[in-house]
Design an enzyme around this catalytic site. Sequence first.
Site, PDB file in Angstrom:
ATOM      1  N   PRO A  66       0.788  -1.219   0.000  1.00 57.62           N
ATOM      2  CA  PRO A  66       0.000   0.000   0.000  1.00 57.62           C
ATOM      3  C   PRO A  66       0.823   1.274   0.000  1.00 57.62           C
ATOM      4  CG  PRO A  66      -0.042  -1.092   2.148  1.00 57.62           C
ATOM      5  CD  PRO A  66       1.110  -1.608   1.377  1.00 57.62           C
ATOM      6  N   GLU A  67       0.396   2.196  -0.799  1.00 54.33           N
ATOM      7  CA  GLU A  67       0.825   3.578  -0.653  1.00 54.33           C
ATOM      8  C   GLU A  67      -0.414   4.339  -0.175  1.00 54.33           C
ATOM      9  OE1 GLU A  67       3.223   5.269  -3.730  1.00 54.33           O
ATOM     10  OE2 GLU A  67       4.035   3.334  -4.308  1.00 54.33           O
ATOM     11  N   HIS A 124      -0.569 -16.492   7.146  1.00 57.19           N
ATOM     12  CA  HIS A 124      -0.283 -15.054   7.174  1.00 57.19           C
ATOM     13  C   HIS A 124      -1.462 -14.188   7.616  1.00 57.19           C
ATOM     14  CE1 HIS A 124       3.428 -16.218   5.370  1.00 57.19           C
ATOM     15  NE2 HIS A 124       2.882 -16.545   4.234  1.00 57.19           N
ATOM     16  N   ARG A 152       4.883 -10.511   4.886  1.00 57.73           N
ATOM     17  CA  ARG A 152       6.248 -10.111   5.242  1.00 57.73           C
ATOM     18  C   ARG A 152       6.353  -9.552   6.651  1.00 57.73           C
ATOM     19  NH1 ARG A 152       8.842  -6.916   0.294  1.00 57.73           N
ATOM     20  NH2 ARG A 152      10.710  -7.182   1.543  1.00 57.73           N
ATOM     21  N   ARG A 181      19.142  21.500  -0.488  1.00 54.63           N
ATOM     22  CA  ARG A 181      19.148  20.036  -0.382  1.00 54.63           C
ATOM     23  C   ARG A 181      19.787  19.452  -1.625  1.00 54.63           C
ATOM     24  NH1 ARG A 181      18.172  21.124   3.832  1.00 54.63           N
ATOM     25  NH2 ARG A 181      20.378  20.616   3.746  1.00 54.63           N
TER      26      ARG A 181
END
Length: 270
Positions: free
Chosen positions: A2-3, A91, A109, A151
């Site tokens: 997911p983002e 899972h 994971r 930066r």
Amino acid sequence: MPELPEVEITRRGIAPNIVGQHVITVVARIPALRYPLPVRFDKLLSGKVLRKIERRGKYLLFDFDTGVLLVHLGMSGSLRLVPVALPAQKHDHVDLVFGQTILRLRDPRRFGAMVWIDGDPESHPLLSTLGIEPLSEAFSASWLFAITRKRKAAIKIVLMDSHRVVGVGNIYASESLFRAGIDPRSPAGKISLKRYERLAPAIKETLSLAIAAGGSSLRDFVHSDGSLGYFQLQAFVYGREGELCRICERPVRMIRQGQRATFYCPHCQR
DNA sequence: CTGGTCACCTGGAAGC
DNA sequence: TGCTTCCAGGTGACCA
């Protein structure tokens, strides 16, 4: 998996079904994800009413009267609503049981997290250090310009730094930079305000479109009802190394930045 | 502070 | 077929 868009879609998918309901019981099948699960997790939530679900960056905040359950899906996490009778599979680590529905966390994971916060969420270390929301008004070209002065880091690295801007992950960072026509390797401090005036809207658009599509460009994004994402959003560059740019028809290139794959079109992005 | 690297973990795909 | 290697949506910790 997911983002920001996937987390927001997850939030919208589950909230109407469980907000206002109380937790019957909690089943935790492992002791920890990225961090230890809350101690006496079941006792902590049993009988408590879920008031609302909010999102901050890629975190979901499950708001109970007694505190907030902070949830992060990591790289491979998903939350689904399943019937109480459905057996847990491999899972499937945590179940929050609400009446006839279970909110089930699957995370192969185990980079995800479930953390209990009983004070002010804003001051929790995982939240207090987060940057601004890319879909907020505060996130603008002038803001990007201001925080990047001097930066040297590549713009893509800066976009993915959650302590500056939240929610822009590896896929949407590449896609947003393509839409803005900016080379992902450009030192952030050397990009002009004019170019940031393309980038800021490009990021907002990319994220908003993904949310509106209700799916995502992610290959295996799983909706809260278990259905798969629709792939409506064609990636311009992500995952397309060697394939032809959809605009100029030259090959898309892949490089590594900070151990992550970056995809871009050398012709369209300067 | 900045910028760079590593670690955490599993499974799928690619390579031989 | 089977073994090995590489890669994946994130992010905190650590180092110079």
